[in-house]
Scaffold this active site. Structure first.
Site, mmCIF file in Angstrom:
data_model
loop_
_atom_site.group_PDB
_atom_site.id
_atom_site.type_symbol
_atom_site.label_atom_id
_atom_site.label_comp_id
_atom_site.label_asym_id
_atom_site.label_seq_id
_atom_site.Cartn_x
_atom_site.Cartn_y
_atom_site.Cartn_z
ATOM 1 C CD GLU A 36 -2.678 1.197 2.563
ATOM 2 O OE1 GLU A 36 -3.325 2.229 2.741
ATOM 3 O OE2 GLU A 36 -2.643 0.244 3.369
ATOM 4 N NE ARG A 261 2.786 -8.168 9.981
ATOM 5 C CZ ARG A 261 2.675 -7.060 9.229
ATOM 6 N NH1 ARG A 261 3.493 -6.053 9.386
ATOM 7 N NH2 ARG A 261 1.739 -6.961 8.329
ATOM 8 C CE LYS A 271 3.183 0.245 4.712
ATOM 9 N NZ LYS A 271 2.605 -0.029 3.403
HETATM 10 P P1 ATP Z 1 2.884 -2.043 7.867
HETATM 11 O O1 ATP Z 1 2.074 -2.572 9.001
HETATM 12 O O2 ATP Z 1 4.319 -1.952 8.146
HETATM 13 O O3 ATP Z 1 2.312 -0.810 7.277
HETATM 14 P P2 ATP Z 1 1.565 -3.513 5.882
HETATM 15 O O4 ATP Z 1 1.368 -4.973 5.933
HETATM 16 O O5 ATP Z 1 0.404 -2.646 6.148
HETATM 17 O O6 ATP Z 1 2.794 -3.162 6.779
HETATM 18 P P3 ATP Z 1 1.644 -3.341 3.060
HETATM 19 O O7 ATP Z 1 2.128 -2.237 2.213
HETATM 20 O O8 ATP Z 1 0.202 -3.601 3.107
HETATM 21 O O9 ATP Z 1 2.180 -3.059 4.526
HETATM 22 O O10 ATP Z 1 2.450 -4.659 2.764
HETATM 23 C C1 ATP Z 1 2.869 -5.134 1.514
HETATM 24 C C2 ATP Z 1 3.237 -6.573 1.672
HETATM 25 O O11 ATP Z 1 4.341 -6.702 2.573
HETATM 26 C C3 ATP Z 1 2.106 -7.379 2.227
HETATM 27 O O12 ATP Z 1 1.998 -8.585 1.508
HETATM 28 C C4 ATP Z 1 2.507 -7.631 3.655
HETATM 29 O O13 ATP Z 1 1.986 -8.835 4.115
HETATM 30 C C5 ATP Z 1 4.035 -7.649 3.569
HETATM 31 N N1 ATP Z 1 4.646 -7.247 4.844
HETATM 32 C C6 ATP Z 1 4.451 -6.121 5.515
HETATM 33 N N2 ATP Z 1 5.146 -6.108 6.680
HETATM 34 C C7 ATP Z 1 5.827 -7.274 6.721
HETATM 35 C C8 ATP Z 1 6.722 -7.881 7.657
HETATM 36 N N3 ATP Z 1 7.063 -7.262 8.786
HETATM 37 N N4 ATP Z 1 7.225 -9.099 7.357
HETATM 38 C C9 ATP Z 1 6.900 -9.713 6.214
HETATM 39 N N5 ATP Z 1 6.063 -9.214 5.298
HETATM 40 C C10 ATP Z 1 5.517 -8.011 5.538
HETATM 41 MG MG MG Z 2 -1.347 -2.287 5.233
#
Ligand code: ATP
Ligand code: MG
Length: 564
Positions: A36, A261, A271
């Site tokens: 995202e 994760r 983020k």
């Molecule tokens: P954050 O909580 O840091 O904002 P998010 O999951 O909301 O992370 P996205 O941009 O939606 O961030 O994530 C893109 C991809 O990266 C998704 O498939 C998510 O599952 C993966 N991802 C995000 N954080 C991690 C992590 N700590 N370890 C492994 N994969 C991750």
């Molecule tokens: Mg997200």
């Protein structure tokens, strides 16, 4: 470990190989990385990138880059550009397959209308609070909305009016009609569309209703023909819902696989929290070298290879865990040990005068560039009567186990000579040591005594006349505790930022060969660690260095003591 690159190394590969064998997706493996665009990527995303692109590479499939841009309010072009740069820098290529969930807004709208027509979705007039109030809990079923049984015609008309912009934000939503007493809360008539009179970075003001993530993600995967949709564990409970939508719509069905994760000690990873650190000035931007962002790690000096190795070695699991940041540092050291040239730099200089060395003489002494790799050759380092050593390598009154320089004591200067301290000059008022005097033994040129006598320490040094002054930045963890999100101390994570996480040293003296290096150049400063010329603050002939990591490998030490 993955020795022949053919055997499956984790449960995801097991599943994929089974699908290849049974021909479930005609033997294809297509994945995607779906960020995202609401912030910069972090090391957790690197894990997901390495996994998705890595699987596509391994099984000769394709991996798409897809921006999940369903929320017009939090998204920005800057983030999109940074994400593309980070994925490329990590070494992956999405070819011509860069997509946006917003590419599918039209299609998703058609899907929604189809579900309404089939009596599987309805427009609800309850407010967000009321919907929450009707939702029930894990132990109690939810209650049905009084608007749940509207006719198909009424729903179609209301949805059409929502789409045309006749209602205010939050006035109505479109919900899936599933089961208000499902034990899975995600199945209790989840919201599919909400009204938001906001401009979208790509579709502008075309839409004033936007699909929810849950009504977008699975369908986007389906539209792109993703075979294996790999996501983190928090989406496990959403899978039945994604399956329900796909089935209700009768469209192609990807397989979702969840993994745990990555969490890393001494930092935060979401983020949202990283944005707080940036916005409140705890760090200098998303690419601050202390940040766990990919841009921060890059600026700090991490290599993409070390990050890929790290992601590969931590593997994938079904249970959440915390990886020691010392392991990431270990992977970096292992990489740079092989390829980084060794250089000499003195961070906190103490002047040494070699009294019996000719005043005007400069000798060019031969130094080995990398003892791990003879093919990297040697270079010449200038030596003269005035040199600098580290302040901490000299003690006037040394304790027992201090083997470095002290009055009357002899040590080796790396690649140069043995020197012996004969005098210490101090400031008359403050008592501070200003300089020390030594004599050198001309027969020890290169660093060995022909009579076989030994010294207990080898010091790095630079020639005062030839060295140049530069700024060097030393970093410590952004948070000193393993898990800053542990709130048992009653503190917000922002209150726990390590105030000593950066130390800027401005009087460092570096060997002349370092003057003309390009930004991003990496090397080892002997005895001090691995360093990188900052890609933002360095200018021509004026590099600023970041210490990536010190030399001491706490991870290797722990492994050794555990006999691993
Ligand atoms: P954050 O909580 O840091 O904002 P998010 O999951 O909301 O992370 P996205 O941009 O939606 O961030 O994530 C893109 C991809 O990266 C998704 O498939 C998510 O599952 C993966 N991802 C995000 N954080 C991690 C992590 N700590 N370890 C492994 N994969 C991750
Ligand atoms: Mg997200």
């Amino acid at each position: 470990m993955n020795a022949d690159n053919n055997t499956p190394v984790n449960f995801i590969e097991n599943i994929i190989e089974e699908d290849i064998q049974t021909g479930r997706y005609g033997g294809s493996v297509n994945t995607r990385f779906p960020p995202e665009p609401n912030g910069y990527l972090h090391i957790g995303h690197a894990k997901s990138i390495c996994l998705n692109f890595g699987l596509a590479n391994k099984y000769k499939g394709l991996c798409n880059l897809r921006f999940d841009d369903t929320n017009p309010i939090k998204e920005e072009e800057e983030y999109i550009e940074s994400i593309k740069e980070d994925v490329r820098w990590l070494g992956f290529d999405w070819g011509d397959r860069m997509y946006y969930a917003s590419d599918y807004f039209e299609k998703l709208h058609e899907f929604a209308v189809k579900l309404i027509r089939e009596g599987k979705a309805y427009v609800d007039d309850l407010t967000a609070d009321e919907i929450r109030g009707h939702r029930g809990t894990l132990t109690e079923p939810g209650r049905e909305s009084p608007y749940r049984n509207r006719s198909v015609e009424e729903n179609l008309e209301l949805f059409e009016r929502m789409t045309r912009g006749e209602f205010r934000d939050g006035e109505r939503v479109l919900r899936a009609k599933i089961d208000m007493s499902s034990p899975n809360l995600n199945m209790r008539d989840p919201v599919m569309y909400r009204i938001l009179h906001a401009s979208h970075h790509r579709t502008g003001d075309k839409w004033c209703i936007y699909p929810m993530y849950d009504f977008t993600h699975g369908q986007s995967d389906s539209i792109e023909g993703i075979t294996h949709s790999i996501c983190t564990l928090e989406f496990e409970d959403h899978r039945p819902l994604y399956d329900w939508f796909i089935k209700a719509l009768g469209i192609y069905h990807p397989r979702q696989i969840e993994f745990a994760r990555l969490n890393l000690t001494h930092t935060v990873m979401s983020k949202r929290r990283l944005l707080q650190l940036v916005e409140r000035g705890y760090v200098n931007g998303w690419d601050d070298p202390r940040m766990p962002t990919i841009s921060g790690l890059r600026r700090r000096g991490y290599t993409p290879e070390s990050i890929r190795t790290f992601c590969e070695r931590i593997g994938v699991a079904k249970r959440d865990s915390m990886v020691d940041s010392a392991f990431l540092e270990h992977c970096l050291r292992e990489d740079l040990n092989k390829r980084a040239p060794r250089m000499m730099a003195v961070l906190k200089p103490l002047k040494v005068i070699i009294d019996n060395y000719p005043d005007e003489l400069t000798e060019e002494l031969e130094a080995v560039n990398n003892p791990e790799d003879p093919s990297m050759g040697t270079r010449k380092v200038p030596f003269s009567k005035f040199i600098y050593i580290e302040k901490e390598d000299f003690l006037e009154d040394p304790p027992k186990k201090f083997y470095r320089l002290a009055p009357g004591r002899e040590v080796r200067l790396r690649y140069a000579y043995f020197i012996k301290c004969t005098d210490v000059v101090k400031d008359k008022v403050t008592g501070e040591i200003i300089e020390i005097h030594c004599t050198y033994d001309p027969s020890t040129r290169g660093g060995d005594a022909p009579d076989g006598r030994k010294v207990k320490a080898t010091l790095h040094w630079v020639s005062a006349r030839h060295a140049f002054n530069a700024e060097v930045r030393l970093y410590d963890h952004l948070f000193l505790m393993d898990n800053p999100m542990d709130d048992r101390d009653g503190l917000d994570f922002l209150e726990k930022v390590n105030p000593g996480s950066v130390e800027k040293l401005i009087s460092c003296m570096l060997e002349p060969a370092l003057k003309e290096v390009e930004p991003g150049y990496r090397c080892q400063f002997e005895r001090l660690g691995y360093f990188c010329a900052d890609i933002v603050d360095s200018s021509e002939n004026n590099p600023v260095f970041n210490r990536i990591v010190p030399l001491k490998d706490t991870w290797a030490k722990v492994q050794k003591s555990q006999g691993q």
